[in-house]
Design a protein around this motif. Sequence first.
Motif, PDB file in Angstrom:
ATOM      1  N   SER A 112      12.423   3.024   6.872  1.00  0.00           N
ATOM      2  CA  SER A 112      11.540   3.707   7.816  1.00  0.00           C
ATOM      3  C   SER A 112      10.607   4.631   7.046  1.00  0.00           C
ATOM      4  N   PHE A 113       9.516   4.991   7.712  1.00  0.00           N
ATOM      5  CA  PHE A 113       8.492   5.846   7.113  1.00  0.00           C
ATOM      6  C   PHE A 113       8.264   7.063   7.986  1.00  0.00           C
ATOM      7  N   ALA A 114       7.956   8.176   7.337  1.00  0.00           N
ATOM      8  CA  ALA A 114       7.535   9.363   8.084  1.00  0.00           C
ATOM      9  C   ALA A 114       6.207   9.045   8.764  1.00  0.00           C
ATOM     10  N   ARG A 115       6.050   9.536   9.982  1.00  0.00           N
ATOM     11  CA  ARG A 115       4.897   9.173  10.804  1.00  0.00           C
ATOM     12  C   ARG A 115       3.552   9.493  10.154  1.00  0.00           C
ATOM     13  N   ILE A 116       3.384  10.683   9.622  1.00  0.00           N
ATOM     14  CA  ILE A 116       2.085  11.064   9.056  1.00  0.00           C
ATOM     15  C   ILE A 116       1.796  10.250   7.796  1.00  0.00           C
ATOM     16  N   PHE A 117       2.807  10.046   6.949  1.00  0.00           N
ATOM     17  CA  PHE A 117       2.600   9.214   5.771  1.00  0.00           C
ATOM     18  C   PHE A 117       2.187   7.805   6.187  1.00  0.00           C
ATOM     19  N   PHE A 118       2.864   7.264   7.185  1.00  0.00           N
ATOM     20  CA  PHE A 118       2.573   5.907   7.664  1.00  0.00           C
ATOM     21  C   PHE A 118       1.130   5.817   8.146  1.00  0.00           C
ATOM     22  N   ARG A 119       0.685   6.836   8.877  1.00  0.00           N
ATOM     23  CA  ARG A 119      -0.695   6.846   9.365  1.00  0.00           C
ATOM     24  C   ARG A 119      -1.683   6.933   8.204  1.00  0.00           C
ATOM     25  N   ASN A 120      -1.400   7.775   7.210  1.00  0.00           N
ATOM     26  CA  ASN A 120      -2.262   7.856   6.031  1.00  0.00           C
ATOM     27  C   ASN A 120      -2.315   6.514   5.312  1.00  0.00           C
ATOM     28  N   ALA A 121      -1.179   5.841   5.211  1.00  0.00           N
ATOM     29  CA  ALA A 121      -1.131   4.528   4.556  1.00  0.00           C
ATOM     30  C   ALA A 121      -1.986   3.521   5.318  1.00  0.00           C
ATOM     31  N   ILE A 122      -1.881   3.524   6.640  1.00  0.00           N
ATOM     32  CA  ILE A 122      -2.705   2.623   7.459  1.00  0.00           C
ATOM     33  C   ILE A 122      -4.181   2.886   7.186  1.00  0.00           C
TER      34      ILE A 122
ATOM     35  N   LEU B 269      -5.625   4.105   4.627  1.00  0.00           N
ATOM     36  CA  LEU B 269      -6.031   3.773   3.262  1.00  0.00           C
ATOM     37  C   LEU B 269      -5.860   2.292   2.923  1.00  0.00           C
ATOM     38  N   GLY B 270      -5.142   1.561   3.767  1.00  0.00           N
ATOM     39  CA  GLY B 270      -4.882   0.158   3.475  1.00  0.00           C
ATOM     40  C   GLY B 270      -3.716  -0.045   2.524  1.00  0.00           C
ATOM     41  N   LEU B 271      -2.860   0.968   2.370  1.00  0.00           N
ATOM     42  CA  LEU B 271      -1.635   0.832   1.570  1.00  0.00           C
ATOM     43  C   LEU B 271      -0.615   0.087   2.419  1.00  0.00           C
ATOM     44  N   LEU B 272      -0.128  -1.027   1.935  1.00  0.00           N
ATOM     45  CA  LEU B 272       0.793  -1.849   2.706  1.00  0.00           C
ATOM     46  C   LEU B 272       2.188  -1.238   2.713  1.00  0.00           C
ATOM     47  N   CYS B 273       2.673  -0.915   3.908  1.00  0.00           N
ATOM     48  CA  CYS B 273       4.025  -0.401   4.108  1.00  0.00           C
ATOM     49  C   CYS B 273       4.807  -1.431   4.909  1.00  0.00           C
ATOM     50  N   VAL B 274       5.942  -1.822   4.382  1.00  0.00           N
ATOM     51  CA  VAL B 274       6.760  -2.878   4.958  1.00  0.00           C
ATOM     52  C   VAL B 274       8.093  -2.281   5.382  1.00  0.00           C
ATOM     53  N   ILE B 275       8.476  -2.554   6.608  1.00  0.00           N
ATOM     54  CA  ILE B 275       9.758  -2.066   7.126  1.00  0.00           C
ATOM     55  C   ILE B 275      10.790  -3.164   6.937  1.00  0.00           C
ATOM     56  N   ALA B 276      11.886  -2.825   6.235  1.00  0.00           N
ATOM     57  CA  ALA B 276      12.934  -3.806   5.953  1.00  0.00           C
ATOM     58  C   ALA B 276      14.239  -3.093   5.640  1.00  0.00           C
ATOM     59  N   ASP B 277      15.327  -3.805   5.791  1.00  0.00           N
ATOM     60  CA  ASP B 277      16.632  -3.293   5.356  1.00  0.00           C
ATOM     61  C   ASP B 277      16.676  -3.447   3.837  1.00  0.00           C
TER      62      ASP B 277
ATOM     63  N   LEU C 188      -5.777  -3.728   8.304  1.00  0.00           N
ATOM     64  CA  LEU C 188      -6.454  -2.701   7.514  1.00  0.00           C
ATOM     65  C   LEU C 188      -6.135  -2.839   6.029  1.00  0.00           C
ATOM     66  N   HIS C 189      -4.957  -3.310   5.703  1.00  0.00           N
ATOM     67  CA  HIS C 189      -4.625  -3.596   4.302  1.00  0.00           C
ATOM     68  C   HIS C 189      -5.560  -4.683   3.767  1.00  0.00           C
ATOM     69  N   GLN C 190      -5.735  -5.737   4.549  1.00  0.00           N
ATOM     70  CA  GLN C 190      -6.601  -6.838   4.133  1.00  0.00           C
ATOM     71  C   GLN C 190      -8.056  -6.395   3.989  1.00  0.00           C
ATOM     72  N   GLU C 191      -8.459  -5.420   4.791  1.00  0.00           N
ATOM     73  CA  GLU C 191      -9.839  -4.913   4.754  1.00  0.00           C
ATOM     74  C   GLU C 191     -10.034  -3.817   3.700  1.00  0.00           C
ATOM     75  N   GLY C 192      -8.931  -3.296   3.129  1.00  0.00           N
ATOM     76  CA  GLY C 192      -9.040  -2.229   2.142  1.00  0.00           C
ATOM     77  C   GLY C 192      -9.049  -0.845   2.751  1.00  0.00           C
ATOM     78  N   GLY C 193      -8.572  -0.706   3.980  1.00  0.00           N
ATOM     79  CA  GLY C 193      -8.503   0.592   4.643  1.00  0.00           C
ATOM     80  C   GLY C 193      -9.478   0.701   5.795  1.00  0.00           C
ATOM     81  N   ILE C 194      -9.349   1.769   6.550  1.00  0.00           N
ATOM     82  CA  ILE C 194     -10.138   1.918   7.767  1.00  0.00           C
ATOM     83  C   ILE C 194     -11.627   2.140   7.478  1.00  0.00           C
ATOM     84  N   ILE C 195     -11.948   2.831   6.399  1.00  0.00           N
ATOM     85  CA  ILE C 195     -13.356   3.062   6.059  1.00  0.00           C
ATOM     86  C   ILE C 195     -14.045   1.728   5.760  1.00  0.00           C
ATOM     87  N   ASN C 196     -13.418   0.895   4.943  1.00  0.00           N
ATOM     88  CA  ASN C 196     -14.002  -0.423   4.650  1.00  0.00           C
ATOM     89  C   ASN C 196     -14.094  -1.270   5.916  1.00  0.00           C
ATOM     90  N   PHE C 197     -13.065  -1.183   6.769  1.00  0.00           N
ATOM     91  CA  PHE C 197     -13.081  -1.919   8.026  1.00  0.00           C
ATOM     92  C   PHE C 197     -14.286  -1.504   8.873  1.00  0.00           C
TER      93      PHE C 197
END
Length: 164
Positions: free
Chosen positions: A81-91, A93-101, A140-149
């Motif tokens: 799991s990810f902290a909410r604010i970090f997860f939003r920053n990652a989205i 920026l286009g940093l890929l965050c994967v949820i897994a066991d 957004l990862h594929q686009e390189g982040g929200i600014i590029n999108f």
Amino acid sequence: MNWKFGDNINTDLITPGRYNITTDPKELAKACFIEYRPDFRQRVQPGDFVVAGHNFGCGSSRETAAVALKHSRLQAVIAKSFARIFFRNAINLGLLCVIADTDSIEEGDRLELNIQTQALRNATRDRTIPIAIPGMMLRLHQEGGIINFLKKNGLSALADLEKF
């Protein structure tokens, strides 16, 4: 290669406060885990993974943590799991965050991520681990982040992101 971390890896461990005096992504990447895992910056390779437990990116809301990880040229951060604010920053920026066991992954295991099939293969242990990547994050990862999108698609395309 993957770099294995535990639970509650906070943004101060990723980019210690005293290194947050720059906005230069390359300089921030040099500070990534500099005090917590000093070998990280010398040994991290493009395509590596950071693997962690619960609540990755907790602590302060500093965007520099996600910037440092992205510009370390990781393929993804994989965590329970990810902290909410970090997860939003990652989205953003286009940093890929994967949820897994991540319990069955050890540091150094060879991982293969297939975002199309939503699977993570641990080739070292011959296991496939189901994953979750929210559609908006993937786009957004594929686009390189929200600014590029936004540069590519315009402000009106934000409504389309909700479809993913």
